[in-house]
Design an enzyme around this catalytic site. Sequence first.
Site, mmCIF file in Angstrom:
data_model
loop_
_atom_site.group_PDB
_atom_site.id
_atom_site.type_symbol
_atom_site.label_atom_id
_atom_site.label_comp_id
_atom_site.label_asym_id
_atom_site.label_seq_id
_atom_site.Cartn_x
_atom_site.Cartn_y
_atom_site.Cartn_z
ATOM 1 N N ASP A 250 4.505 -15.043 -6.980
ATOM 2 C CA ASP A 250 4.023 -14.574 -5.687
ATOM 3 C C ASP A 250 3.695 -13.088 -5.822
ATOM 4 O OD1 ASP A 250 3.737 -13.522 -3.156
ATOM 5 O OD2 ASP A 250 5.433 -14.605 -2.277
ATOM 6 N N LYS A 279 -2.452 -10.028 0.976
ATOM 7 C CA LYS A 279 -2.308 -8.633 1.419
ATOM 8 C C LYS A 279 -3.479 -7.712 1.025
ATOM 9 C CE LYS A 279 2.330 -8.395 2.952
ATOM 10 N NZ LYS A 279 3.531 -9.091 2.546
HETATM 11 C C1 LIG Z 1 3.849 -10.501 2.937
HETATM 12 C C2 LIG Z 1 4.281 -11.463 1.907
HETATM 13 C C3 LIG Z 1 4.104 -12.852 2.074
HETATM 14 C C4 LIG Z 1 3.543 -13.445 3.343
HETATM 15 O O1 LIG Z 1 2.229 -13.060 3.586
HETATM 16 P P1 LIG Z 1 1.635 -13.151 5.089
HETATM 17 O O2 LIG Z 1 0.203 -12.745 4.919
HETATM 18 O O3 LIG Z 1 2.439 -12.213 5.916
HETATM 19 O O4 LIG Z 1 1.781 -14.560 5.526
HETATM 20 C C5 LIG Z 1 4.493 -13.680 1.051
HETATM 21 N N1 LIG Z 1 5.030 -13.196 -0.087
HETATM 22 C C6 LIG Z 1 5.206 -11.870 -0.290
HETATM 23 C C7 LIG Z 1 5.781 -11.388 -1.579
HETATM 24 C C8 LIG Z 1 4.853 -10.961 0.697
HETATM 25 O O5 LIG Z 1 5.055 -9.645 0.513
#
Ligand SMILES: *Cc1c(COP(=O)(O)O)cnc(C)c1O
Length: 429
Positions: A250, A279
């Site tokens: 992730d 993001k």
């Molecule tokens: C922010 C984040 C998410 C979720 O993303 P959203 O766009 O808020 O749904 C998942 N994994 C990580 C590591 C994040 O920082």
Amino acid sequence: MTHASWQEIQRADSAAIWHPYAPATGGPAVYPVVRASGVRLRLADGRELIDGMSSWWCAIHGYNHPVLNRAAIAQLQQMSHVMFGGLTHEPAAQLANLLVELTPAPLDRVFFSDSGSVSVEVAMKMAIQYWYSAGKPQKQKLLSLRNGYHGDTFGAMSLCDPVTGMHHLFGAALSQQLFAPAPGCAFDAPCEDIDLAAMKQLLSQHCTELAAVIVEPVVQGAGGMRFYSPQYLVKLRALCDEFDVLLIFDEIATGFGRTGKLFALEHAAVVPDILCLGKALTGGYMTLAATLCNDRISSGISSGEAGAFMHGPTFMANPLACATALASIRLLLSQPWQRVVQRLNKELSAGLAPARALSRVADVRTLGAIGVIELHEPVDMRVVQPMFVERGVWVRPFGRLVYVMPPYVMNSADVAALTAAMVDVVAQL
Ligand SMILES: *Cc1c(COP(=O)(O)O)cnc(C)c1O
């Protein structure tokens, strides 16, 4: 353009809006923003704040960037959206190929979705559907790390730290997953087999029911802003191969240069089977996420019983978002961004160093363009948020963490002002 007054905006807001991680009414004050440009947020009363958050890791080029504005406007005049079932378009096709080119082989297939959490759901579904197609339908569980954060939807939430992720609130509605301890080896420390002993134990005990391991490589973000040794990932990859469990990274927070590498996995030269991006993908302009996978996964699913991957968001591969993402990535790559992130790292380290001497500070750490002051006790947001605004900076702590990940365009004077305000606020608490 005339704006509603500060009070008018606040009144309309409090009448109808529910803010994130907040009570519906009576929560801490929210600050009306009327414009954002470069690294500055302009409030409705004319005050300007230096933005230390990049709007939660996203706005890497700052706000209102002429290159991204042009890309969005040009695409808007062509089409803002078309459905992605049975249709395709140049922004999505070019973006997918660019992502494949920038990420390591053999990640070669891209599935677009609307947000980070959904890209994690997609990754989970890919892993489970892959094993179903491979004749191992019992492999449906995931293994993640304590202190992890993967999003707020049900699947993603089931992978978040079971304590800080509020699992008790949702009880049996959440899938039961497995958790290994957070990596104990620091970013610049070696990682020994003993550091993965519990991980290995879980893998060997549960591999027949495990579809995948999911981790945030190198930086555990919203679950604690912890940095760990890239060698952990090398050993984890070997264990996943040994026990025939897929590996998901992730990189929603770490992608696009934040840790000093384009993707955090480059610190370890380890390639996952599935990769989540989000993001900063569009430079903070629009919501867009991507789940990449290798041919083993995509062919396995496609030749399986369903003959297709069973997912398809309405706003999949939104052309405005894809065109802006292309512009954002090309803008990043056209600049000496590694040197910029290195400079930011030096300046964050120097600026935050005085906090080490403060008794309420447990740790000060930086990695790439991330700076963290960890306190012994959680902060009171009602007290601390106005203190930052009074000092002309936008910093949004959570729990015991006062941290920043500024836009890469921030100049040295603004970094100095930002870090000085952080140290001052922590000293005044
Ligand atoms: C922010 C984040 C998410 C979720 O993303 P959203 O766009 O808020 O749904 C998942 N994994 C990580 C590591 C994040 O920082």
